[in-house]
Design an enzyme around this catalytic site. Sequence first.
Site, PDB file in Angstrom:
ATOM      1  CG  LEU A  76      -4.910  61.365  35.966  1.00 50.31           C
ATOM      2  CD1 LEU A  76      -6.044  61.037  35.028  1.00 50.31           C
ATOM      3  CD2 LEU A  76      -3.790  62.003  35.182  1.00 50.31           C
ATOM      4  CE1 TYR A 149      -2.984  56.151  46.423  1.00 50.75           C
ATOM      5  CE2 TYR A 149      -1.377  54.448  45.929  1.00 50.75           C
ATOM      6  CZ  TYR A 149      -2.088  55.567  45.550  1.00 50.75           C
ATOM      7  OH  TYR A 149      -1.911  56.092  44.299  1.00 50.75           O
TER       8      TYR A 149
END
Length: 327
Positions: A76, A149
Amino acid sequence: MRILVTGGAGYIGSNLVDRLMADGHQVYVIDNLSVGKIANIRHHLGSERFHFVNDSILNTTTMERLIRQVDMIYHLAAVVGVKYVVEDPLRGITVNVRGTETVLELAFKYWRKVLIASSSEIYGKSTSVPLSEDDDRVLGSTSVGRWSYSDSKAIDEYFAFAYGSKGLPVVVVRYFNSYGPRLDPKGYGSVIARFIGQALRGEPLTVFDDGLQTRCFTYIDDTLRGTIMAATVPEAEGQVFNIGSNRETSILELARLVLKITGAQTEIQHIPYAQVYGVEFEETRRRVPDVRRAREVLGFEAQTPLEEGLQRTLDWFRGQQGEQEEH
Ligand code: UDP
């Protein structure tokens, strides 16, 4: 099991750690506390089932030591949130791409199962509604920083699929606007955190543009359930899943809801995108997940109504405010 959570002191990571600890696992966390916080994991620090390493996922020596010890990995750790990536694209790209490459390379070496956290930002400005996992990605020019991103996460996914095709058990989840306790009140990663923070401080709620852009806000309990199901259902291996609610809410509607539940005596202030991000910013106007694959393969469906999730998030923010006032 022995489980490594990269980014385990962050918002989703630390909530996942709570769940894994409650289920009796040995939990290993690596987090460099760039946005993660010790406060999010402090309650586990005394436990012999909990192991925390304050380091970057780019440190391959540390990563190798950790990955050797565990049975599986929830990856994560990332630079998350459009605003952070726009401000420092180099850091965003490096951490997100090289970090995931490191995790997967080592997972392959020691043959460990990996769940990769990806993002609904993957779909870019696609106007397709709802967005299904195999839909086209629609992005702007590389001169628009925002899309780095999306591309960094896409490279992560390609890496995951490539290792998956070599037989490594991997699974990818694409989060849709997750929110809940431990969102950074000052952070830019979430409009919900921003609005609740603004309302509690009595500041105007900053709605960008006309506020008619929409998102599907997903409460943390649902995000986590989907994540754990994706990591544990054997049929999920090698696949990618949208993990999110399919209730579409406009940002203006959200702002009104936050004013209602907080009872704040403040107003909504519309701000042009150019003022916030600079002129070359491009926005995703609608973002709704197709939830069929998650339902069919994982048996997952988001359940928490927005009003209820917002109330719980607000209660947590108020608790934080109380603690700060005491100190
Ligand atoms: N947004 C807003 N005001 C803010 C922050 C965000 O109107 O103070 C809008 C933003 O333009 C976007 C939506 O809220 O349309 C969701 O933004 P967020 O940063 O939460 O996540 P994104 O979906 O953009 O990754």
